[in-house]
Design a protein around this motif. Structure first.
Motif: not given
Length: 329
Positions: A92-106
């Motif tokens: 789940d982290f690699y499917r959605y969690g990491f992209p979410e973190t990138v979006q939050q910290t862009w």
């Protein structure tokens, strides 16, 4: 010990554990509430103790066999089930969690990218204007060797791909760790003075950009630009964004110390530090993939440069689309 009395007193717990296990076996652990999972773990421990007691007190073999089966089923659900849950969480982290973190910290990743780009522009400008600057940054011997041999230094990877690939991974992961740690480090190597948090992160981004800019001038002057950037594109499409993300993580940590906002510094460091660590998990994976590509694909002379450029562009577009991924509503 009165066996019959003990069995009568403990049988309710055995049946309760059996009922919870049946539900978990049929519908999965997710079908149980958090309270029921904790209850199942507690019952499993008590039934395991009952099994040990039954074996040491001449309880009938039928009871011992039933308790053994019960504890075996409990073990599978509690421990192997938790492993499955861990793998599901990782997926789940690699499917959605990491992209979410990138979006939050862009914004921080964008600033890191801009710092790297600024260093590259400065390096390109001064190296193009002043050959002495180029030699001072890259070294006299290196510059002369490239211009004289008319050959890229990347050919040294050929024949030692596994070793080179692992060394590249280790080096890039080390650079990324330093870029992240630089967000809270109060020192810089070779500088015996305390520096503000984030200074080393900024330094790394500017310096690496400066080096890339100078290398760009060198290969352009030597007529090797097409070949070099064909080498860089396949792995660089993942490696450079990963380094920018690491720089963003370092700036995020620096912000938690310098500009905690409404939080106490300790709370800000904990909140932003968690985001930085989540970025790091994804960064390491990107760098491992990039290292494999750089070791086994990028330097191969039999692969056309056009294909290398195409692969690099495809990987970069895929990474951008991946980082834009949204969790289903």
């Amino acid at each position: 010990m009165n066996v019959q009395r003990w069995m009568a007193r403990r049988e309710a717990s055995w049946r309760q554990l059996d009922a919870l296990l049946q539900r978990a076996e049929k519908k999965g652990l997710k079908s149980l509430s958090g309270i029921q999972v904790r209850q199942m773990a507690s019952l499993y421990r008590s039934v395991s103790a009952d099994l040990a007691r039954a074996k040491s007190n001449a309880v009938g073999q039928a009871v011992i066999k039933d308790l053994q089966q019960l504890t075996s089923r409990g073990y599978r659900q509690i421990y192997q089930g938790s492993r499955r849950q861990e793998w599901q969480e990782l997926l789940d982290f690699y499917r959605y969690g990491f992209p979410e973190t990138v979006q939050q910290t862009w914004p921080y990743i964008a600033i890191a990218t801009a710092l790297f780009g600024l260093g590259g522009l400065v390096g390109w400008w001064f190296a193009w204007q002043d050959p002495a600057f180029l030699r001072s940054v890259l070294g006299q011997a290196f510059v002369e060797e490239v211009k004289t041999s008319q050959e890229l230094w990347t050919v040294s990877i050929l024949g030692v791909e596994p070793v080179a690939s692992s060394q590249i991974m280790i080096n890039n992961i080390g650079v990324s760790l330093w870029a992240m740690i630089g967000g809270i480090a109060m020192f810089m190597p070779s500088v015996p003075l305390l520096t503000p948090p984030g200074a080393f992160t900024v330094y790394l981004l500017l310096f690496n950009g400066l080096m890339i800019g100078c290398v760009g001038v060198l290969v352009a002057q030597a007529g090797l630009a097409w070949d070099l950037w064909a080498f860089v594109f396949p792995h660089g499409s993942l490696e450079l964004p990963a380094i920018f993300m690491a720089g963003g993580a370092g700036l995020l940590l620096a912000r938690s110390i310098l500009l905690p906002g409404a939080y106490r510094r300790a709370d800000a460091l904990r909140i932003y530090g968690l985001q930085a660590v989540r970025l790091l998990y994804g960064i390491i994976t990107l760098l491992v993939i990039a290292g494999i590509i750089e070791g086994f694909f990028s330097p191969q002379p039999w692969i056309p440069n056009g294909l290398k450029y195409a692969v690099g562009m495809a990987l970069f577009i895929g990474l951008v689309q991946y980082c834009r991924r949204q969790r289903p509503a």
